[in-house]
Design a protein around this motif. Structure first.
Motif, PDB file in Angstrom:
ATOM      1  N   ALA A 121      53.773  38.694  46.836  1.00  0.00           N
ATOM      2  CA  ALA A 121      52.323  39.188  46.903  1.00  0.00           C
ATOM      3  C   ALA A 121      52.521  40.823  47.536  1.00  0.00           C
ATOM      4  CB  ALA A 121      51.540  38.489  47.411  1.00  0.00           C
ATOM      5  N   GLU A 122      53.875  40.623  48.475  1.00  0.00           N
ATOM      6  CA  GLU A 122      54.102  41.788  48.879  1.00  0.00           C
ATOM      7  C   GLU A 122      54.660  43.346  47.952  1.00  0.00           C
ATOM      8  OE1 GLU A 122      55.628  41.376  52.585  1.00  0.00           O
ATOM      9  OE2 GLU A 122      54.530  40.400  53.205  1.00  0.00           O
ATOM     10  N   VAL A 123      55.926  42.438  47.210  1.00  0.00           N
ATOM     11  CA  VAL A 123      55.613  43.227  46.191  1.00  0.00           C
ATOM     12  C   VAL A 123      55.431  43.516  45.434  1.00  0.00           C
ATOM     13  CG1 VAL A 123      58.155  43.167  44.670  1.00  0.00           C
ATOM     14  CG2 VAL A 123      58.214  42.638  46.699  1.00  0.00           C
ATOM     15  N   PHE A 124      54.192  42.902  44.587  1.00  0.00           N
ATOM     16  CA  PHE A 124      53.674  43.030  43.645  1.00  0.00           C
ATOM     17  C   PHE A 124      52.380  44.210  44.439  1.00  0.00           C
ATOM     18  CE2 PHE A 124      53.746  38.151  41.720  1.00  0.00           C
ATOM     19  CZ  PHE A 124      54.848  38.677  41.271  1.00  0.00           C
ATOM     20  N   LYS A 125      51.739  44.411  44.772  1.00  0.00           N
ATOM     21  CA  LYS A 125      51.092  45.480  45.978  1.00  0.00           C
ATOM     22  C   LYS A 125      51.934  46.749  45.569  1.00  0.00           C
ATOM     23  CE  LYS A 125      48.065  42.327  49.115  1.00  0.00           C
ATOM     24  NZ  LYS A 125      48.035  41.839  49.862  1.00  0.00           N
ATOM     25  N   GLU A 126      53.132  46.296  46.431  1.00  0.00           N
ATOM     26  CA  GLU A 126      54.156  48.237  46.126  1.00  0.00           C
ATOM     27  C   GLU A 126      53.991  48.654  44.781  1.00  0.00           C
ATOM     28  OE1 GLU A 126      57.414  46.788  48.181  1.00  0.00           O
ATOM     29  OE2 GLU A 126      56.481  46.397  49.940  1.00  0.00           O
ATOM     30  N   MET A 127      54.254  47.364  43.963  1.00  0.00           N
ATOM     31  CA  MET A 127      54.636  47.694  42.177  1.00  0.00           C
ATOM     32  C   MET A 127      53.390  48.476  41.962  1.00  0.00           C
ATOM     33  SD  MET A 127      56.540  44.498  41.049  1.00  0.00           S
ATOM     34  CE  MET A 127      57.180  45.200  39.320  1.00  0.00           C
ATOM     35  N   ALA A 129      50.942  50.031  43.818  1.00  0.00           N
ATOM     36  CA  ALA A 129      50.435  51.179  44.472  1.00  0.00           C
ATOM     37  C   ALA A 129      51.591  52.177  43.750  1.00  0.00           C
ATOM     38  CB  ALA A 129      50.934  50.946  45.829  1.00  0.00           C
ATOM     39  N   GLU A 130      52.489  51.671  43.201  1.00  0.00           N
ATOM     40  CA  GLU A 130      53.764  52.979  42.721  1.00  0.00           C
ATOM     41  C   GLU A 130      52.931  53.060  40.987  1.00  0.00           C
ATOM     42  OE1 GLU A 130      57.761  50.825  43.200  1.00  0.00           O
ATOM     43  OE2 GLU A 130      57.754  50.855  45.056  1.00  0.00           O
ATOM     44  N   ALA A 131      52.722  52.085  40.624  1.00  0.00           N
ATOM     45  CA  ALA A 131      51.844  51.940  39.656  1.00  0.00           C
ATOM     46  C   ALA A 131      50.928  53.340  39.487  1.00  0.00           C
ATOM     47  CB  ALA A 131      51.861  51.134  38.928  1.00  0.00           C
ATOM     48  N   ALA A 132      50.307  53.108  40.363  1.00  0.00           N
ATOM     49  CA  ALA A 132      48.594  53.666  40.305  1.00  0.00           C
ATOM     50  C   ALA A 132      49.538  55.413  40.700  1.00  0.00           C
ATOM     51  CB  ALA A 132      48.159  53.110  41.570  1.00  0.00           C
ATOM     52  N   THR A 133      50.431  55.770  41.664  1.00  0.00           N
ATOM     53  CA  THR A 133      50.988  56.714  42.400  1.00  0.00           C
ATOM     54  C   THR A 133      51.304  57.825  40.522  1.00  0.00           C
ATOM     55  OG1 THR A 133      50.918  56.031  43.901  1.00  0.00           O
ATOM     56  CG2 THR A 133      52.166  57.784  43.695  1.00  0.00           C
TER      57      THR A 133
END
Length: 136
Positions: A121-127, A129-133
């Protein structure tokens, strides 16, 4: 480590390792290697990635399934974190990853599965956020 001075197996492993885990991660790992840790980086790159991941007997997607299950069962959250991204790079969906962790819960124990589910779940949130940025 200088790839131009390494074996053919090392270079094959380096290519696969970068494709699965991402060049940035692999480069950080190799750049951080010193006299003490360089031998394990060489070993991992040659034999884990060059010899095993480079074998034709299993597709990368299946290797990712196996890795996520084994690393979760062994309760190795640092490696799960790394291989979640690799699994996505190899074509696994978030739903497939979720099913792998649920399978681990039944056969290997709920505590290990809970730790792995949290890491995923943490990795998916990071990914996300990276995609949104990147989209901005």
């Amino acid at each position: 480590m200088d790839p131009t001075k390494e074996s053919e197996l090392f270079n094959k492993g380096l290519e696969i390792r970068r494709e699965v885990l991402g060049a940035a991660h692999v480069n950080r790992s190799l750049d951080a290697a010193d006299d003490f840790t360089a031998p394990v980086q060489r070993l991992v790159t040659e034999y884990c990635w060059g010899e095993i991941w480079g074998r034709p007997g299993l597709p990368r997607e299946m290797r990712s399934v196996i890795n996520l299950a084994m690393l979760s069962a062994l309760n190795r959250p640092h490696e799960v974190r790394l291989h979640v991204r690799g699994a996505i790079n190899n074509g696994l969906s978030r739903e497939t990853i979720q099913e792998i962790i649920l399978q681990v819960a039944i056969y290997c124990g709920v505590p290990a599965a809970l730790d792995s589910m949290k890491v995923c779940a943490e990795v998916f949130k990071e990914m996300d956020a990276e995609a949104a940025t990147a989209a901005e």
